[in-house]
Write an enzyme that holds these catalytic residues in place. Structure first.
Site, PDB file in Angstrom:
ATOM      1  N   ASP A  50     -11.019   3.276   3.619  1.00 47.77           N
ATOM      2  CA  ASP A  50     -11.336   1.847   3.455  1.00 47.77           C
ATOM      3  C   ASP A  50     -12.851   1.654   3.328  1.00 47.77           C
ATOM      4  O   ASP A  50     -13.306   0.603   2.895  1.00 47.77           O
ATOM      5  CB  ASP A  50     -10.864   1.063   4.699  1.00 47.77           C
ATOM      6  CG  ASP A  50      -9.668   0.173   4.394  1.00 47.77           C
ATOM      7  OD1 ASP A  50      -9.420  -0.103   3.210  1.00 47.77           O
ATOM      8  OD2 ASP A  50      -8.985  -0.239   5.358  1.00 47.77           O
TER       9      ASP A  50
ATOM     10  N   GLN B 246      -4.630  -1.506   9.482  1.00 48.27           N
ATOM     11  CA  GLN B 246      -4.530  -2.832   8.859  1.00 48.27           C
ATOM     12  C   GLN B 246      -5.172  -3.883   9.772  1.00 48.27           C
ATOM     13  O   GLN B 246      -4.809  -3.995  10.946  1.00 48.27           O
ATOM     14  CB  GLN B 246      -3.052  -3.157   8.580  1.00 48.27           C
ATOM     15  CG  GLN B 246      -2.840  -4.442   7.825  1.00 48.27           C
ATOM     16  CD  GLN B 246      -3.451  -4.425   6.408  1.00 48.27           C
ATOM     17  OE1 GLN B 246      -3.314  -3.459   5.678  1.00 48.27           O
ATOM     18  NE2 GLN B 246      -4.140  -5.486   6.056  1.00 48.27           N
TER      19      GLN B 246
ATOM     20  N   LYS C  37       0.834  -1.205   0.000  1.00 45.93           N
ATOM     21  CA  LYS C  37       0.000   0.000   0.000  1.00 45.93           C
ATOM     22  C   LYS C  37       0.868   1.255   0.000  1.00 45.93           C
ATOM     23  O   LYS C  37       0.609   2.215  -0.728  1.00 45.93           O
ATOM     24  CB  LYS C  37      -0.941  -0.004   1.217  1.00 45.93           C
ATOM     25  CG  LYS C  37      -2.095  -0.970   1.049  1.00 45.93           C
ATOM     26  CD  LYS C  37      -2.874  -1.224   2.331  1.00 45.93           C
ATOM     27  CE  LYS C  37      -3.887  -2.339   2.084  1.00 45.93           C
ATOM     28  NZ  LYS C  37      -4.584  -2.791   3.270  1.00 45.93           N
TER      29      LYS C  37
END
Ligand code: NAP
Length: 294
Positions: free
Chosen positions: A121, A98, A54
């Protein structure tokens, strides 16, 4: 093999080039550099590699990438304070924690502490609710990438029948919502472990999205001629011939499905590259919204 391969790497590459142009334009016209903060708690090897990928993608797109690594044994309060700090930081337009978090953390509480306007997200209840009722929001990355892949296959989703296998909050449910929105206009059936005869539904479907986390969930005899198959699954299968001792397979039996479908995503190289791409897309979008409001 009959099916065309839907190459997620190529689509991701094309979209990332467009995103990088958007980033450059935003910097030039508004003086704003999109910034993404990625928080990693602990050292789960899969999470470390996702976070590294990422950050790399973020930097390649010309964005600011800020990595925050915290040890697995920190108090939850330290993590919540860090998120509060990032929520208030004008250089950061997207915050990602995460998952999974190490044992002992309340994932829901942690995710809920991310400001919805920085939730790139698309996991906070506010964003999920907005998606459901069709308000402006950040679409969750994997489901959004799946819609892009179906479009990229050349299939016009409107009026088609779609089956989604799996009903998780991060893949199955949001994919079903996105496919059935007015803009996409598919008729959607959701299947799961409580569905007695999944093939009865998939054999009628123009589009099958399989997100079960089980190899072999979808086989060629379960699908209709000419359908489009999106395989979300990522499963490790022991394989002595590979340096790491395993290989990755999806949830669909590739060979038998490819003999019947008109298009199919490979694993790896299908859905995976699109997830990070849509994260970049959301981070740029977040920075644009801030720039427009200033
Ligand atoms: P999950 O939370 O484990 O959910 C799996 C869903 O599939 C559940 O709803 C489950 O039904 C259903 N299911 C499991 N086995 C089934 C079967 N044999 N028949 C029908 N339904 C079945 O998994 P997830 O997070 O959605 O992820 C699914 C897969 O996608 C995993 O392999 C994951 O690694 C992969 N993934 C890939 C990406 C990417 O970027 N490439 C992103 C996210 C996930 P119940 O609800 O009835 O238990």
């Amino acid at each position: 093999m009959k099916a065309k391969i839907i190459d997620g790497k190529i689509l991701a590459q094309n979209l990332r080039a467009e995103i990088a142009e958007g980033v450059a334009r935003l910097k030039e016209e508004k003086g704003v550099t999109p910034g993404l903060a990625v928080i990693l708690v602990g050292e789960n090897p899969a999470s470390v590699s996702y976070v590294t990928a990422k950050e790399k993608a973020c930097v390649e797109a010309g964005m600011l990438s800020r990595e925050i690594r915290l040890p697995a044994d920190i108090e939850e309060g330290v993590l919540l304070d860090k998120i509060a700090e990032l929520n208030a930081d004008d250089a950061i337009h997207g915050i990602l924690v995460q998952l999974p978090l190490p044992k002992g953390f309340d994932e829901k509480k942690v995710i809920n502490s991310i400001a919805p306007e920085k939730d790139v997200d698309g996991f906070t209840p506010i964003n999920v609710g907005r998606m459901l009722i069709g308000e402006e929001c950040f679409l969750p990355c994997t489901p959004h990438g799946i819609i892009k892949l179906i479009e990229f296959s050349g299939m016009d989703i409107k009026g088609k029948s779609a089956v989604v296998i799996g009903r998780s909050n991060i893949v199955g449910k949001p994919v079903a919502v996105l496919l059935s929105r007015k803009e996409t206009n598919a008729t959607v059936t959701m299947c799961h472990t409580g569905t007695p005869d999944i093939a009865k539904f998939t054999r009628q479907a123009d589009i099958v999205v399989v997100a079960a986390g089980r190899p072999g969930t979808l086989t060629g005899d379960m699908i209709k001629e000419g359908s489009v198959v999106i395989d979300v699954g990522v499963n490790r299968i022991p394989d002595e011939t590979k340096p790491k001792g395993f290989r990755l397979v999806g949830d669909a039996d590739f060979d038998s499905c490819a003999a019947v479908a008109s298009a199919i995503t490979p694993v790896p190289g299908g859905v995976g590259p699109m997830t990070i791409t849509m994260l970049l897309f959301n981070t740029l979008e977040s920075a644009r919204r801030v720039a427009l409001n200033n």
